[in-house]
Scaffold this motif. Structure first.
Motif, PDB file in Angstrom:
ATOM      1  N   ASP A 131       5.208   6.360   4.485  1.00 25.09           N
ATOM      2  CA  ASP A 131       4.019   6.790   5.400  1.00 25.09           C
ATOM      3  C   ASP A 131       5.805   8.240   6.240  1.00 25.09           C
ATOM      4  OD1 ASP A 131       1.549   5.828   5.334  1.00 25.09           O
ATOM      5  OD2 ASP A 131       2.654   4.242   5.942  1.00 25.09           O
ATOM      6  N   LEU A 132       6.145   7.670   6.013  1.00 21.60           N
ATOM      7  CA  LEU A 132       7.615   8.458   7.184  1.00 21.60           C
ATOM      8  C   LEU A 132       7.281   9.129   5.902  1.00 21.60           C
ATOM      9  CD1 LEU A 132      10.026   6.322   8.617  1.00 21.60           C
ATOM     10  CD2 LEU A 132       8.588   7.876   9.346  1.00 21.60           C
TER      11      LEU A 132
ATOM     12  N   ALA B 178      -0.796  -5.434  -1.430  1.00 21.38           N
ATOM     13  CA  ALA B 178      -1.298  -6.181  -0.774  1.00 21.38           C
ATOM     14  C   ALA B 178      -2.435  -7.288  -0.606  1.00 21.38           C
ATOM     15  CB  ALA B 178      -1.281  -5.279   0.568  1.00 21.38           C
TER      16      ALA B 178
ATOM     17  N   THR C 207       6.110  -9.029   4.530  1.00 20.99           N
ATOM     18  CA  THR C 207       6.698  -8.067   5.183  1.00 20.99           C
ATOM     19  C   THR C 207       8.095  -6.994   4.923  1.00 20.99           C
ATOM     20  OG1 THR C 207       7.712  -9.664   7.207  1.00 20.99           O
ATOM     21  CG2 THR C 207       9.041  -7.778   6.904  1.00 20.99           C
TER      22      THR C 207
ATOM     23  N   SER D  95      -1.231  -1.014  -1.884  1.00 19.99           N
ATOM     24  CA  SER D  95      -2.886  -1.670  -1.247  1.00 19.99           C
ATOM     25  C   SER D  95      -3.357  -2.244  -2.346  1.00 19.99           C
ATOM     26  CB  SER D  95      -3.709  -0.605  -0.686  1.00 19.99           C
ATOM     27  OG  SER D  95      -4.377   0.349  -2.148  1.00 19.99           O
TER      28      SER D  95
ATOM     29  N   LEU E 287       6.379  -5.789   1.946  1.00 18.14           N
ATOM     30  CA  LEU E 287       5.439  -4.893   1.600  1.00 18.14           C
ATOM     31  C   LEU E 287       5.144  -4.256   2.837  1.00 18.14           C
ATOM     32  CD1 LEU E 287       2.423  -6.940  -0.234  1.00 18.14           C
ATOM     33  CD2 LEU E 287       4.350  -4.982  -1.078  1.00 18.14           C
ATOM     34  N   ALA E 288       5.667  -4.679   3.967  1.00 23.75           N
ATOM     35  CA  ALA E 288       5.237  -3.579   5.181  1.00 23.75           C
ATOM     36  C   ALA E 288       6.436  -2.265   5.794  1.00 23.75           C
ATOM     37  CB  ALA E 288       5.479  -4.536   6.297  1.00 23.75           C
ATOM     38  N   ILE E 289       7.442  -3.200   4.476  1.00 21.43           N
ATOM     39  CA  ILE E 289       8.801  -1.571   5.098  1.00 21.43           C
ATOM     40  C   ILE E 289       8.095  -1.078   3.863  1.00 21.43           C
ATOM     41  CG2 ILE E 289      11.046  -1.181   4.628  1.00 21.43           C
ATOM     42  CD1 ILE E 289      11.787  -4.759   4.973  1.00 21.43           C
TER      43      ILE E 289
ATOM     44  N   GLN F  90       6.036   0.134   3.108  1.00 18.56           N
ATOM     45  CA  GLN F  90       4.144   1.066   3.616  1.00 18.56           C
ATOM     46  C   GLN F  90       4.864   2.074   4.613  1.00 18.56           C
ATOM     47  OE1 GLN F  90       0.606   0.848   2.782  1.00 18.56           O
ATOM     48  NE2 GLN F  90       1.813   2.554   2.759  1.00 18.56           N
ATOM     49  N   SER F  91       5.863   1.221   5.156  1.00 19.25           N
ATOM     50  CA  SER F  91       6.137   2.269   6.643  1.00 19.25           C
ATOM     51  C   SER F  91       7.005   3.318   5.592  1.00 19.25           C
ATOM     52  CB  SER F  91       6.776   1.447   8.046  1.00 19.25           C
ATOM     53  OG  SER F  91       8.474   0.852   7.020  1.00 19.25           O
ATOM     54  N   LYS F  92       7.497   2.707   5.035  1.00 16.49           N
ATOM     55  CA  LYS F  92       8.582   4.072   4.141  1.00 16.49           C
ATOM     56  C   LYS F  92       7.939   5.698   3.917  1.00 16.49           C
ATOM     57  CE  LYS F  92      12.133   1.707   6.018  1.00 16.49           C
ATOM     58  NZ  LYS F  92      13.132   2.454   6.833  1.00 16.49           N
TER      59      LYS F  92
ATOM     60  N   ASN G 236       1.051   4.197  -3.493  1.00 18.26           N
ATOM     61  CA  ASN G 236       0.253   4.089  -1.590  1.00 18.26           C
ATOM     62  C   ASN G 236      -0.557   3.028  -2.436  1.00 18.26           C
ATOM     63  OD1 ASN G 236       0.664   3.676   0.691  1.00 18.26           O
ATOM     64  ND2 ASN G 236       0.583   6.347   0.807  1.00 18.26           N
ATOM     65  N   LYS G 237      -1.365   3.821  -3.356  1.00 15.16           N
ATOM     66  CA  LYS G 237      -2.451   2.707  -3.961  1.00 15.16           C
ATOM     67  C   LYS G 237      -2.176   1.514  -4.710  1.00 15.16           C
ATOM     68  CE  LYS G 237      -5.215   6.420  -5.238  1.00 15.16           C
ATOM     69  NZ  LYS G 237      -5.467   8.087  -6.070  1.00 15.16           N
TER      70      LYS G 237
END
Lengths: 224, 348
Positions: free
Chosen positions: B164-165, B191, B154, B188, B156-158, B160-162, B184-185
């Motif tokens: 992307d934003l 992840a 979770t 990932s 990690l998902a946060i 990632q989303s930030k 990002n790299k």
């Protein structure tokens, strides 16, 4: 388009909401099991994003409730659990898609787009953008009534860009989208160039405007 | 190596032999004293020849008798020893067999047979405690790995989303974009490591149990074609010797993971224009790739045994996944370096 984000992690829910609200999506939030049930009982949504681990109950129960009420809302499960059993169970109960955390927001947007298109347009699922026409069912693309033959990957990419229009897409998000589990085993993202170059070439040769812009060297944006 | 009881038997026999050998002159001395005393008492005088003959006779008889007793002692010792080791030490051998067949992975508990001998009862008790402790710690550790990986998803998902934003902000500079891409790299990669860790714990926890007959030749071909654009990208020469129709029994997901890892490793670690050779036969699969020097064998299959660096971007878990899956089905995984090739092989 109304979207319900059922996710107890508000930071994540907010990111999703911000990203989606730029498109004409209207986002509502639910952070607990009870809230989620309340919302789905009262409203209809075009798409529901459902986290499975919610305070107060299992997200799959929410899904069952949606299906028992015979609602047509599209459902995408977004879960930290990456077990096949969960995936199968969710899809069996009637979820339309399953996305494992962490994911790229463009990926989520593409999946939402595809589900809403499928639910709302059924058999005449055609995306039109100026001279460009995409038939989602037949998987054909025409520019000014002229057929453009795309490979499966190129067609997939085109849809991905269109469902994330006016957004900057990073190379890593593209790599993950293009080959899913397989791509992330490699550090070399060069294969993306080839697909994008071909897609661009085919579209412009057919007379399509160049909507696909390269930004910052390795990022992309479908500008309209 | 010799058995514990044989060791003591040998000592006993040597001791008994020594005592008996020492007893020969003592017997002789006492007997001849007695004999001379009797002769003197009855005023019998012997010729020197007769005296010598008597002496020899006594020595001979004493030696023979001693030998006889020694023989009896040895036979007795061996027989008793055999009985003791069979009966008395039986509980010990039982416990030993139980421990030998114990496998921490399989999570079965060990039940020792009851014994009325104090020492063995104590030994079994201590072993029980030790094993129970081990199982508990092992379980805890696995649960920890499982929970930790889940909990990480979770956040990690946060992140990632930030990221992307952040990418959507107007007027990013190229440098700022590069910063985001680098993050990002790395993200990932985290992840990916996390996903593989989860997978490992799942396999260890005996999930993926259902088995089916899998067309290994077909699966191998389709895996290779799925990766073909990666190998073409590096101008690799792909030599394949995959006869059709070879099947194997196992879990399809696990076999796919196994093949994916072997093949992606080969592609990732071969230099441009190198060669990859894949050979499949009835009981054997090998994936070989050209290389310059041998790898450290003992570290290869361990988790994070090979250093993951930004150059290779591996997760450090690929080969331990291969090993874990193979050992689930009792297959033998091997690495050899031959003719400037890394060769990873599996014997089914």
């Amino acid at each position: 388009m109304k979207i319900l984000i059922i996710e107890d992690e508000t930071a994540l829910a907010k990111s999703i909401g911000t990203y989606l609200s730029d498109e004409n999506y209207l986002c509502e939030y639910a952070t607990t099991f009870a809230q989620a049930l309340d919302k789905i009982n009262i409203h209809d949504y075009d798409c529901i994003l459902l986290d499975l681990m919610l305070p107060g109950g299992d997200g799959l129960r929410v899904l069952e409730e949606i299906k028992e009420q015979n609602k047509q809302d599209g459902v995408i499960i977004i879960s930290a659990r990456n077990s096949l059993e969960d995936k199968i169970k969710g899809l069996q109960i009637g979820a339309d898609d399953y996305l494992t955390k962490p994911f790229h927001l463009p990926e989520l947007a593409a999946r939402i787009y595809s589900i809403i298109r499928r639910k709302q347009f059924g058999n005449v699922n055609i995306i039109e953008q100026n001279e460009l026409r995409i038939n989602l069912l037949a998987k054909t693309v025409t520019v000014n009534e002229k057929n453009v033959t795309l490979t499966r990957k190129e067609f997939d990419l085109l849809l991905y860009f269109i469902s994330n229009k006016n957004k900057v897409i990073s190379k890593s998000a593209l790599a993950e989208h293009l080959s899913g589990d397989v791509a992330d085993m490699f550090d070399n993202y060069d294969f993306i160039y080839v697909h994008i170059k071909n897609l661009k070439k085919k579209l412009t040769e057919a007379g399509c405007d160049n909507y696909l812009k390269t930004l910052y060297g390795t990022g992309y944006k479908w500008e309209i | 190596m010799s058995k514990l009881l044989n060791l003591s038997l040998k000592r006993f026999m040597i001791y008994a032999g020594l005592v008996l050998v020492c007893s020969i002159p003592v017997y002789y001395f006492i007997l001849s004293k007695l004999w001379h005393h009797e002769l003197d008492e009855h005023h019998i005088a012997l010729t020197p020849a007769a005296g010598r003959e008597d002496r020899y006779l006594i020595i001979m008889i004493v030696t023979m008798l001693t030998m006889l007793f020694f023989l009896m002692l040895i036979i007795g010792f061996v027989l008793i020893n055999r009985r003791i080791s069979k009966r008395l030490w039986q509980p010990f051998y039982n416990s030993l067999a139980k421990i030998k067949s114990f496998n921490l992975d399989q999570q079965q508990t060990v039940v020792f047979e009851d014994t009325d001998i104090n020492e063995f009862a104590e030994l079994n008790q201590s072993l029980n405690k030790l094993i129970a402790g081990n199982i508990a710690v092992y379980k805890q550790q696995k649960e920890f790995a499982d929970n930790a990986s889940h909990e990480l998803q979770t956040p990690l998902a946060i992140i990632q989303s930030k990221l992307d934003l952040l990418l959507q902000s107007k007027l990013l500079t190229d440098d700022q974009y590069e910063l985001i891409e680098d993050a990002n790299k790395a993200l990932s990669r985290v992840a990916r490591i996390n996903k593989n860790l989860l997978l490992l714990t799942k396999i260890e926890n005996s999930q993926f149990m259902d088995r089916e007959l899998i067309d290994l030749s077909g699966l191998l071909e389709s895996t290779l074609s799925a990766f073909s654009h990666f190998s073409e990208n590096k101008d690799l020469v792909l030599k394949r010797d995959i006869p059709p129709g070879i099947t194997i029994e196992g879990n399809k997901i696990l076999i796919e993971i196994l093949l994916n890892n072997l093949i992606t490793n080969a592609i990732r670690y071969t230099v441009n224009k190198g060669t990859i050779a894949i050979t499949l036969c009835d009981k054997y699969l090998s994936v070989a790739n050209s290389a310059t020097e041998a790898l450290q064998n003992d570290q290869l299959f361990k988790r994070f045994g090979t250093t993951t660096s930004s150059i290779t971007r591996g997760t450090g878990l690929g080969l331990s996944l291969v090993k874990q899956i193979s050992s689930r089905y009792g297959w033998k995984v091997d690495y050899t370096f031959h003719d400037m090739y890394h060769i990873f092989s599996i014997q089914f």
